[in-house]
Motif scaffolding. Structure first.
Motif, PDB file in Angstrom:
ATOM      1  N   UNK A 192      23.819   8.667 -63.177  1.00 29.12           N
ATOM      2  CA  UNK A 192      23.421  10.217 -63.401  1.00 29.12           C
ATOM      3  C   UNK A 192      24.418  10.771 -62.338  1.00 29.12           C
ATOM      4  N   UNK A 193      25.251  11.409 -62.396  1.00 25.92           N
ATOM      5  CA  UNK A 193      25.796  12.421 -61.542  1.00 25.92           C
ATOM      6  C   UNK A 193      25.702  13.391 -61.895  1.00 25.92           C
ATOM      7  N   UNK A 194      25.016  14.090 -60.468  1.00 22.94           N
ATOM      8  CA  UNK A 194      24.556  15.039 -60.559  1.00 22.94           C
ATOM      9  C   UNK A 194      24.535  16.231 -59.343  1.00 22.94           C
ATOM     10  N   UNK A 195      24.206  17.607 -59.592  1.00 24.15           N
ATOM     11  CA  UNK A 195      24.140  18.281 -58.165  1.00 24.15           C
ATOM     12  C   UNK A 195      23.088  18.194 -57.637  1.00 24.15           C
ATOM     13  N   UNK A 196      23.632  17.000 -56.083  1.00 20.96           N
ATOM     14  CA  UNK A 196      22.901  16.906 -55.133  1.00 20.96           C
ATOM     15  C   UNK A 196      21.107  18.209 -55.217  1.00 20.96           C
ATOM     16  N   UNK A 197      21.195  19.095 -54.808  1.00 17.41           N
ATOM     17  CA  UNK A 197      20.076  20.433 -55.393  1.00 17.41           C
ATOM     18  C   UNK A 197      19.038  19.893 -56.679  1.00 17.41           C
ATOM     19  N   UNK A 198      19.109  19.004 -57.594  1.00 16.75           N
ATOM     20  CA  UNK A 198      19.190  18.543 -58.516  1.00 16.75           C
ATOM     21  C   UNK A 198      17.961  17.486 -57.939  1.00 16.75           C
ATOM     22  N   UNK A 199      18.401  16.747 -57.494  1.00 14.81           N
ATOM     23  CA  UNK A 199      17.874  15.389 -56.470  1.00 14.81           C
ATOM     24  C   UNK A 199      15.867  15.529 -56.882  1.00 14.81           C
ATOM     25  N   UNK A 200      15.263  15.197 -57.306  1.00 16.86           N
ATOM     26  CA  UNK A 200      13.455  14.921 -56.930  1.00 16.86           C
ATOM     27  C   UNK A 200      12.724  13.832 -55.719  1.00 16.86           C
ATOM     28  N   UNK A 201      12.465  14.001 -54.834  1.00 15.37           N
ATOM     29  CA  UNK A 201      12.066  12.749 -54.245  1.00 15.37           C
ATOM     30  C   UNK A 201      10.262  12.446 -55.519  1.00 15.37           C
ATOM     31  N   UNK A 202      10.021  13.291 -55.908  1.00 14.54           N
ATOM     32  CA  UNK A 202       9.083  12.394 -57.326  1.00 14.54           C
ATOM     33  C   UNK A 202       9.392  12.115 -58.597  1.00 14.54           C
ATOM     34  N   UNK A 203      10.354  11.194 -58.071  1.00 12.53           N
ATOM     35  CA  UNK A 203      10.762  10.385 -59.400  1.00 12.53           C
ATOM     36  C   UNK A 203       9.625   9.556 -59.731  1.00 12.53           C
ATOM     37  N   UNK A 204       9.609   9.322 -61.397  1.00  9.40           N
ATOM     38  CA  UNK A 204       8.884   8.145 -61.797  1.00  9.40           C
ATOM     39  C   UNK A 204       8.884   6.700 -61.825  1.00  9.40           C
ATOM     40  N   UNK A 205      10.464   6.924 -61.614  1.00  6.60           N
ATOM     41  CA  UNK A 205      11.514   5.653 -62.382  1.00  6.60           C
ATOM     42  C   UNK A 205      11.965   5.105 -60.433  1.00  6.60           C
ATOM     43  N   UNK A 206      11.831   4.167 -60.119  1.00  8.99           N
ATOM     44  CA  UNK A 206      12.486   3.941 -59.025  1.00  8.99           C
ATOM     45  C   UNK A 206      14.038   3.874 -58.963  1.00  8.99           C
ATOM     46  N   UNK A 249      21.131   7.817 -58.894  1.00  8.96           N
ATOM     47  CA  UNK A 249      21.965   9.400 -59.128  1.00  8.96           C
ATOM     48  C   UNK A 249      22.881   9.102 -57.953  1.00  8.96           C
ATOM     49  N   UNK A 250      23.534  10.028 -59.169  1.00  2.49           N
ATOM     50  CA  UNK A 250      24.951  10.015 -57.798  1.00  2.49           C
ATOM     51  C   UNK A 250      25.465  11.601 -57.578  1.00  2.49           C
ATOM     52  N   UNK A 251      25.479  11.663 -56.269  1.00  2.00           N
ATOM     53  CA  UNK A 251      26.346  13.449 -56.218  1.00  2.00           C
ATOM     54  C   UNK A 251      27.757  12.858 -56.497  1.00  2.00           C
ATOM     55  N   UNK A 252      28.746  14.780 -56.476  1.00  4.39           N
ATOM     56  CA  UNK A 252      30.365  14.507 -56.906  1.00  4.39           C
ATOM     57  C   UNK A 252      30.535  14.573 -55.557  1.00  4.39           C
ATOM     58  N   UNK A 253      31.548  14.016 -54.963  1.00  5.69           N
ATOM     59  CA  UNK A 253      31.823  14.388 -53.465  1.00  5.69           C
ATOM     60  C   UNK A 253      33.264  15.710 -53.180  1.00  5.69           C
ATOM     61  N   UNK A 254      32.959  15.757 -52.606  1.00  3.59           N
ATOM     62  CA  UNK A 254      34.902  17.174 -52.357  1.00  3.59           C
ATOM     63  C   UNK A 254      36.860  16.792 -53.067  1.00  3.59           C
ATOM     64  N   UNK A 255      36.929  17.809 -53.745  1.00  2.76           N
ATOM     65  CA  UNK A 255      37.839  17.533 -54.944  1.00  2.76           C
ATOM     66  C   UNK A 255      39.334  17.668 -54.870  1.00  2.76           C
ATOM     67  N   UNK A 256      38.994  17.077 -52.878  1.00  3.60           N
ATOM     68  CA  UNK A 256      40.481  16.680 -51.633  1.00  3.60           C
ATOM     69  C   UNK A 256      40.846  15.664 -52.189  1.00  3.60           C
ATOM     70  N   UNK A 257      42.159  14.954 -51.678  1.00  6.75           N
ATOM     71  CA  UNK A 257      41.882  13.752 -51.362  1.00  6.75           C
ATOM     72  C   UNK A 257      42.002  12.932 -51.833  1.00  6.75           C
ATOM     73  N   UNK A 258      41.366  12.035 -52.252  1.00  2.00           N
ATOM     74  CA  UNK A 258      40.488  10.583 -53.171  1.00  2.00           C
ATOM     75  C   UNK A 258      39.367  11.646 -54.220  1.00  2.00           C
ATOM     76  N   UNK A 259      38.816  12.249 -53.213  1.00  2.00           N
ATOM     77  CA  UNK A 259      37.236  12.805 -54.237  1.00  2.00           C
ATOM     78  C   UNK A 259      38.232  13.259 -55.511  1.00  2.00           C
ATOM     79  N   UNK A 260      38.696  13.015 -56.345  1.00  2.00           N
ATOM     80  CA  UNK A 260      39.572  13.668 -57.922  1.00  2.00           C
ATOM     81  C   UNK A 260      38.811  12.284 -58.460  1.00  2.00           C
ATOM     82  N   UNK A 261      39.313  10.974 -57.602  1.00  2.00           N
ATOM     83  CA  UNK A 261      39.572   9.867 -57.940  1.00  2.00           C
ATOM     84  C   UNK A 261      38.577   9.686 -58.190  1.00  2.00           C
TER      85      UNK A 261
END
Ligand code: TXA
Ligand code: MG
Length: 318
Positions: free
Chosen positions: A230-244, A294-306
């Motif tokens: 899941x590619x998400x905003x970091x703010x939505x990451x929760x420490x209370x996941x029911x899955x590992x 869960x992954x977060x987007x990286x900044x959109x410069x350099x190799x970020x878009x790729x």
């Protein structure tokens, strides 16, 4: 399992016989065969389990040799080739007859690049033909960035893996073609758009499509781990996941989550370092006990878009 070694003469012998070997490149490892030999090319599609409508990139060691395989070389393409070859740039150019239709899946253009890896360049210099080489992963899975990655997935299907260490760049080459003289980027990759635009000015970006006859390989679901990502905003990451859950973060760990379930792409926030680590970390998380990533987007410069492009495609559901 395949033999893993550093001997270009052994690799050459297999290639001369029409057999396949895995090769190191600066982007990702490739599954290589004689590009001018139909049966070698067919084997590449078979071993990768790749649909025949998805064409292959050919690799050789110099711009002069590339000219033997393409019928036109526009000025802008020359400027880019002179500046960035050997390197992570693939050019789509009209093919000469000598390139089999199997390589290009019947298209008029052939994808060519001069890779930047000393061992591979030495091998290519010694060969009387170019090699066709897609990434050395089963179709749809994450591309390999070291010899062990290749061995884990294709080791029982090929005799030899030429070990050139870890791929420096870590993501596939940038693919660029031309339409009516306009440069179009078909795949974001290891050469940043800024670098290309510094040489030839503004380029267009081709959006991904799963049904685009111009770029049949630009399928949306690609580079995917087996675990759901899941590619998400970091703010939505929760420490209370029911899955590992495993986390792939850009430059800062997430507080409150066990470090063994986190991979940080670049502590210093460098998109090149992030690209270098991307596929290896995705594999590690995929092989770990986590049930989802869960992954977060990286900044959109350099190799970020790729990098974001690879993450989006890894997350896509067919
Ligand atoms: O960095 C790379 O480019 C690596 C290393 C091994 O060189 N190779 C690589 O190959 O990524 P592959 O096959 O995994 O991806 C090549 C992409 C495919 O999506 C394919 O559809 C596209 O290039 N392609 C190849 N020939 C084409 C053509 N004639 N027209 C349009 N797209 C083409
Ligand atoms: Mg690939």
């Amino acid at each position: 399992m395949a033999i893993i070694g550093h001997d270009i003469d052994i690799a050459k012998e297999f290639l001369l016989k029409g057999e396949l070997v895995a090769i190191p490149t600066e982007t990702v490892y490739g599954l290589a065969g004689n590009a001018l030999n139909d049966s070698a090319v067919i084997s590449i599609f078979e071993v990768k389990n790749r649909p025949s409508f998805d064409p292959l990139i050919i690799h050789t060691d110099s711009l002069e040799k590339v000219e033997n395989y393409v019928s036109e070389f526009p000025e802008k393409a020359k400027l880019l080739a002179n500046k960035f070859w050997p390197g992570p740039l693939t050019l789509l150019l009209p093919k000469k007859q000598i390139i089999p239709d199997l390589v290009t899946s019947g298209l008029n253009n052939v994808a060519v690049r001069v890779p930047n890896h000393p061992l591979l360049l030495a091998l290519l210099r010694s060969l009387p033909f170019p090699i066709a080489a897609p990434s050395a992963n089963p179709f749809g899975y994450i591309s390999p960035t070291n010899a062990q990655h290749v061995n884990a997935q294709l080791g029982d299907k090929i005799p030899y893996i030429l070990d050139g260490g870890e791929s420096d760049v870590g993501i596939e080459s940038t693919i660029l073609g031309f339409e009516n003289g306009e440069a179009i980027v078909y795949r974001l990759g290891g050469l940043a758009i800024e670098d290309i635009e510094n040489v030839i000015g503004k380029v267009q970006l081709m959006p991904h499509s799963s049904s685009n006859p111009k770029a049949p390989g630009m399928l949306k679901s690609h580079y995917a781990p087996r675990k759901p990502l899941y590619l998400e905003k970091r703010e939505t990451f929760s420490v209370n996941e029911d899955k590992l859950t495993g986390y792939l973060v850009f430059d800062q760990y997430i507080e409150g989550i066990d470090l063994k379930y986190q991979r940080i792409l670049s502590k210093s926030g460098d998109t090149k370092e992030a690209a270098h680590n991307l596929f290896a970390y995705l594999r590690e998380l995929d092989a770990s006990p986590v049930e989802q990533i869960r992954a977060e987007h990286v900044p959109m410069h350099g190799l970020g878009p790729a990098i974001n492009d690879r993450l989006q495609r890894a997350a896509a559901k067919e």
